[in-house]
Write a protein that holds these residues in place. Structure first.
Motif, PDB file in Angstrom:
ATOM      1  N   LEU A 210       0.835  -1.199   0.000  1.00  0.00           N
ATOM      2  CA  LEU A 210       0.000   0.000   0.000  1.00  0.00           C
ATOM      3  C   LEU A 210       0.873   1.254   0.000  1.00  0.00           C
ATOM      4  O   LEU A 210       0.645   2.181  -0.779  1.00  0.00           O
ATOM      5  CB  LEU A 210      -0.918  -0.009   1.223  1.00  0.00           C
ATOM      6  CG  LEU A 210      -1.909   1.129   1.376  1.00  0.00           C
ATOM      7  CD1 LEU A 210      -3.150   0.599   2.053  1.00  0.00           C
ATOM      8  CD2 LEU A 210      -1.352   2.264   2.170  1.00  0.00           C
ATOM      9  N   VAL A 211       1.879   1.288   0.872  1.00  0.00           N
ATOM     10  CA  VAL A 211       2.768   2.454   0.950  1.00  0.00           C
ATOM     11  C   VAL A 211       3.548   2.615  -0.349  1.00  0.00           C
ATOM     12  O   VAL A 211       3.717   3.727  -0.854  1.00  0.00           O
ATOM     13  CB  VAL A 211       3.717   2.324   2.168  1.00  0.00           C
ATOM     14  CG1 VAL A 211       4.796   3.384   2.141  1.00  0.00           C
ATOM     15  CG2 VAL A 211       2.911   2.395   3.459  1.00  0.00           C
TER      16      VAL A 211
ATOM     17  N   LEU B 261      -2.812   4.676  -5.811  1.00  0.00           N
ATOM     18  CA  LEU B 261      -3.989   4.646  -4.941  1.00  0.00           C
ATOM     19  C   LEU B 261      -4.624   6.025  -4.812  1.00  0.00           C
ATOM     20  O   LEU B 261      -5.843   6.170  -4.957  1.00  0.00           O
ATOM     21  CB  LEU B 261      -3.585   4.122  -3.561  1.00  0.00           C
ATOM     22  CG  LEU B 261      -4.688   3.905  -2.559  1.00  0.00           C
ATOM     23  CD1 LEU B 261      -5.555   2.739  -3.000  1.00  0.00           C
ATOM     24  CD2 LEU B 261      -4.109   3.632  -1.201  1.00  0.00           C
ATOM     25  N   ALA B 262      -3.822   7.051  -4.557  1.00  0.00           N
ATOM     26  CA  ALA B 262      -4.350   8.389  -4.303  1.00  0.00           C
ATOM     27  C   ALA B 262      -4.447   9.238  -5.560  1.00  0.00           C
ATOM     28  O   ALA B 262      -5.137  10.245  -5.562  1.00  0.00           O
ATOM     29  CB  ALA B 262      -3.471   9.090  -3.273  1.00  0.00           C
ATOM     30  N   GLY B 263      -3.759   8.857  -6.594  1.00  0.00           N
ATOM     31  CA  GLY B 263      -3.716   9.685  -7.795  1.00  0.00           C
ATOM     32  C   GLY B 263      -2.381  10.399  -7.865  1.00  0.00           C
ATOM     33  O   GLY B 263      -1.757  10.706  -6.844  1.00  0.00           O
TER      34      GLY B 263
ATOM     35  N   SER C   8       2.491  12.031   1.224  1.00  0.00           N
ATOM     36  CA  SER C   8       3.172  10.735   1.251  1.00  0.00           C
ATOM     37  C   SER C   8       2.815  10.007   2.547  1.00  0.00           C
ATOM     38  O   SER C   8       2.708  10.635   3.601  1.00  0.00           O
ATOM     39  CB  SER C   8       4.686  10.914   1.154  1.00  0.00           C
ATOM     40  OG  SER C   8       5.147  11.658   2.251  1.00  0.00           O
ATOM     41  N   PRO C   9       2.615   8.704   2.455  1.00  0.00           N
ATOM     42  CA  PRO C   9       2.309   7.944   3.672  1.00  0.00           C
ATOM     43  C   PRO C   9       3.540   7.864   4.573  1.00  0.00           C
ATOM     44  O   PRO C   9       4.642   7.608   4.109  1.00  0.00           O
ATOM     45  CB  PRO C   9       1.896   6.575   3.151  1.00  0.00           C
ATOM     46  CG  PRO C   9       2.432   6.492   1.778  1.00  0.00           C
ATOM     47  CD  PRO C   9       2.582   7.879   1.270  1.00  0.00           C
ATOM     48  N   VAL C  10       3.323   8.117   5.857  1.00  0.00           N
ATOM     49  CA  VAL C  10       4.425   8.126   6.817  1.00  0.00           C
ATOM     50  C   VAL C  10       4.556   6.771   7.490  1.00  0.00           C
ATOM     51  O   VAL C  10       5.653   6.251   7.656  1.00  0.00           O
ATOM     52  CB  VAL C  10       4.204   9.229   7.871  1.00  0.00           C
ATOM     53  CG1 VAL C  10       5.304   9.215   8.908  1.00  0.00           C
ATOM     54  CG2 VAL C  10       4.115  10.576   7.204  1.00  0.00           C
ATOM     55  N   GLY C  11       3.433   6.183   7.874  1.00  0.00           N
ATOM     56  CA  GLY C  11       3.493   4.894   8.547  1.00  0.00           C
ATOM     57  C   GLY C  11       2.106   4.395   8.905  1.00  0.00           C
ATOM     58  O   GLY C  11       1.107   5.097   8.729  1.00  0.00           O
ATOM     59  N   ILE C  12       2.083   3.169   9.417  1.00  0.00           N
ATOM     60  CA  ILE C  12       0.833   2.541   9.822  1.00  0.00           C
ATOM     61  C   ILE C  12       1.024   2.021  11.237  1.00  0.00           C
ATOM     62  O   ILE C  12       1.938   1.238  11.500  1.00  0.00           O
ATOM     63  CB  ILE C  12       0.459   1.392   8.870  1.00  0.00           C
ATOM     64  CG1 ILE C  12       0.303   1.909   7.455  1.00  0.00           C
ATOM     65  CG2 ILE C  12      -0.807   0.701   9.340  1.00  0.00           C
ATOM     66  CD1 ILE C  12       0.184   0.830   6.411  1.00  0.00           C
TER      67      ILE C  12
ATOM     68  N   VAL D  22      -4.100   2.540  11.723  1.00  0.00           N
ATOM     69  CA  VAL D  22      -4.261   3.932  11.313  1.00  0.00           C
ATOM     70  C   VAL D  22      -3.128   4.294  10.365  1.00  0.00           C
ATOM     71  O   VAL D  22      -1.953   4.233  10.733  1.00  0.00           O
ATOM     72  CB  VAL D  22      -4.265   4.881  12.536  1.00  0.00           C
ATOM     73  CG1 VAL D  22      -4.392   6.322  12.086  1.00  0.00           C
ATOM     74  CG2 VAL D  22      -5.388   4.516  13.485  1.00  0.00           C
ATOM     75  N   LEU D  23      -3.494   4.673   9.144  1.00  0.00           N
ATOM     76  CA  LEU D  23      -2.523   5.111   8.144  1.00  0.00           C
ATOM     77  C   LEU D  23      -2.291   6.600   8.326  1.00  0.00           C
ATOM     78  O   LEU D  23      -3.234   7.391   8.287  1.00  0.00           O
ATOM     79  CB  LEU D  23      -3.050   4.819   6.734  1.00  0.00           C
ATOM     80  CG  LEU D  23      -2.265   5.384   5.565  1.00  0.00           C
ATOM     81  CD1 LEU D  23      -0.887   4.740   5.481  1.00  0.00           C
ATOM     82  CD2 LEU D  23      -3.021   5.187   4.275  1.00  0.00           C
ATOM     83  N   SER D  24      -1.048   7.004   8.553  1.00  0.00           N
ATOM     84  CA  SER D  24      -0.702   8.423   8.694  1.00  0.00           C
ATOM     85  C   SER D  24      -0.125   8.919   7.383  1.00  0.00           C
ATOM     86  O   SER D  24       0.802   8.315   6.841  1.00  0.00           O
ATOM     87  CB  SER D  24       0.319   8.626   9.815  1.00  0.00           C
ATOM     88  OG  SER D  24      -0.214   8.200  11.041  1.00  0.00           O
ATOM     89  N   VAL D  25      -0.684  10.020   6.897  1.00  0.00           N
ATOM     90  CA  VAL D  25      -0.251  10.594   5.627  1.00  0.00           C
ATOM     91  C   VAL D  25       0.210  12.022   5.889  1.00  0.00           C
ATOM     92  O   VAL D  25      -0.546  12.840   6.422  1.00  0.00           O
ATOM     93  CB  VAL D  25      -1.399  10.584   4.593  1.00  0.00           C
ATOM     94  CG1 VAL D  25      -0.947  11.228   3.295  1.00  0.00           C
ATOM     95  CG2 VAL D  25      -1.875   9.173   4.342  1.00  0.00           C
ATOM     96  N   GLN D  26       1.457  12.336   5.531  1.00  0.00           N
ATOM     97  CA  GLN D  26       2.028  13.668   5.692  1.00  0.00           C
ATOM     98  C   GLN D  26       1.712  14.473   4.437  1.00  0.00           C
ATOM     99  O   GLN D  26       2.023  14.048   3.327  1.00  0.00           O
ATOM    100  CB  GLN D  26       3.542  13.576   5.887  1.00  0.00           C
ATOM    101  CG  GLN D  26       4.211  14.901   6.115  1.00  0.00           C
ATOM    102  CD  GLN D  26       3.918  15.436   7.494  1.00  0.00           C
ATOM    103  OE1 GLN D  26       4.004  14.697   8.465  1.00  0.00           O
ATOM    104  NE2 GLN D  26       3.564  16.692   7.589  1.00  0.00           N
ATOM    105  N   CYS D  27       1.103  15.637   4.620  1.00  0.00           N
ATOM    106  CA  CYS D  27       0.735  16.495   3.492  1.00  0.00           C
ATOM    107  C   CYS D  27       1.677  17.685   3.424  1.00  0.00           C
ATOM    108  O   CYS D  27       2.228  18.125   4.426  1.00  0.00           O
ATOM    109  CB  CYS D  27      -0.706  16.968   3.634  1.00  0.00           C
ATOM    110  SG  CYS D  27      -1.879  15.610   3.663  1.00  0.00           S
ATOM    111  N   GLU D  28       1.804  18.238   2.242  1.00  0.00           N
ATOM    112  CA  GLU D  28       2.720  19.344   1.989  1.00  0.00           C
ATOM    113  C   GLU D  28       2.208  20.656   2.590  1.00  0.00           C
ATOM    114  O   GLU D  28       2.986  21.510   2.959  1.00  0.00           O
ATOM    115  CB  GLU D  28       2.891  19.429   0.475  1.00  0.00           C
ATOM    116  CG  GLU D  28       3.641  20.551  -0.075  1.00  0.00           C
ATOM    117  CD  GLU D  28       3.779  20.386  -1.573  1.00  0.00           C
ATOM    118  OE1 GLU D  28       3.141  21.156  -2.281  1.00  0.00           O
ATOM    119  OE2 GLU D  28       4.506  19.496  -2.008  1.00  0.00           O
ATOM    120  N   SER D  29       0.906  20.829   2.652  1.00  0.00           N
ATOM    121  CA  SER D  29       0.325  22.053   3.206  1.00  0.00           C
ATOM    122  C   SER D  29      -0.982  21.713   3.911  1.00  0.00           C
ATOM    123  O   SER D  29      -1.534  20.625   3.736  1.00  0.00           O
ATOM    124  CB  SER D  29       0.067  23.080   2.101  1.00  0.00           C
ATOM    125  OG  SER D  29      -0.937  22.590   1.228  1.00  0.00           O
TER     126      SER D  29
END
Length: 168
Positions: free
Chosen positions: A79-80, A86-88, A96-100, A104-111
């Motif tokens: 998945l990572v 998956l997201a487009g 980008s996915p940080v970890g699971i 719970v999937l943690s996703v780090q966003c740019e803004s």
């Protein structure tokens, strides 16, 4: 039992040692079998019977990973690795996915804007994850904004309530 011992006595010493070791370490007793006493299962003697066909490497590895309990970690890493699909592509360029952890999937966003946009898309992303990676065990997604500096500790820290004390 006397017949077995009589059969052993007629063997050479090396053959007797071999038979004894075979009984001890092989787990099978050595008995003289006649054709009358043999019981053959017709399904076992069929060359292309059930369980006799060779299996592909993918089937063998799939069985091995499920027996060892590796399905969930392998699905999570897949998945990572495939986050862009998956997201487009546009969304993956800004997140980008940080970890699971604990489902719970943690996703780090740019803004923060991208984090808000992905929060709105949470249901669609969870649906794609549930369909493509059911073994991953993802129960929810947490979208994180960019890391901003904190003023709770360090050289710019202020005692008390800080800047909020002037507004009320």
């Amino acid at each position: 039992m006397a017949e077995v011992n009589q059969g052993r006595d007629s063997l050479s010493e090396s053959a007797r040692v071999y038979v004894r070791f075979k009984e001890l370490f092989g787990g099978q007793k050595h008995y003289a079998k006649s054709k009358r006493n043999r019981k053959t299962d017709p399904a076992e003697s069929v060359p292309f019977g059930h369980g006799r066909d060779p299996k592909g490497v993918g089937d063998v590895l799939g069985t091995l990973t499920s027996q060892l309990g590796w399905d969930s970690p392998l699905a999570q890493s897949d998945l990572v690795a495939n986050w862009k699909e998956l997201a487009g592509e546009e969304t993956a360029n800004h997140s980008s996915p940080v970890g699971i952890e604990q489902g719970v999937l943690s996703v780090q966003c740019e803004s923060t804007a991208w984090a808000t946009q992905l929060r709105l898309m949470r249901v669609d992303i969870m649906t794609h994850i549930a369909v493509r990676y059911p073994e991953a065990g993802i129960e929810s997604i947490r979208f994180l904004g960019p890391n901003v500096p904190t003023f709770k500790r360090g050289p710019r820290s202020v005692q008390g309530r800080g800047v909020r004390d002037t507004y009320g």
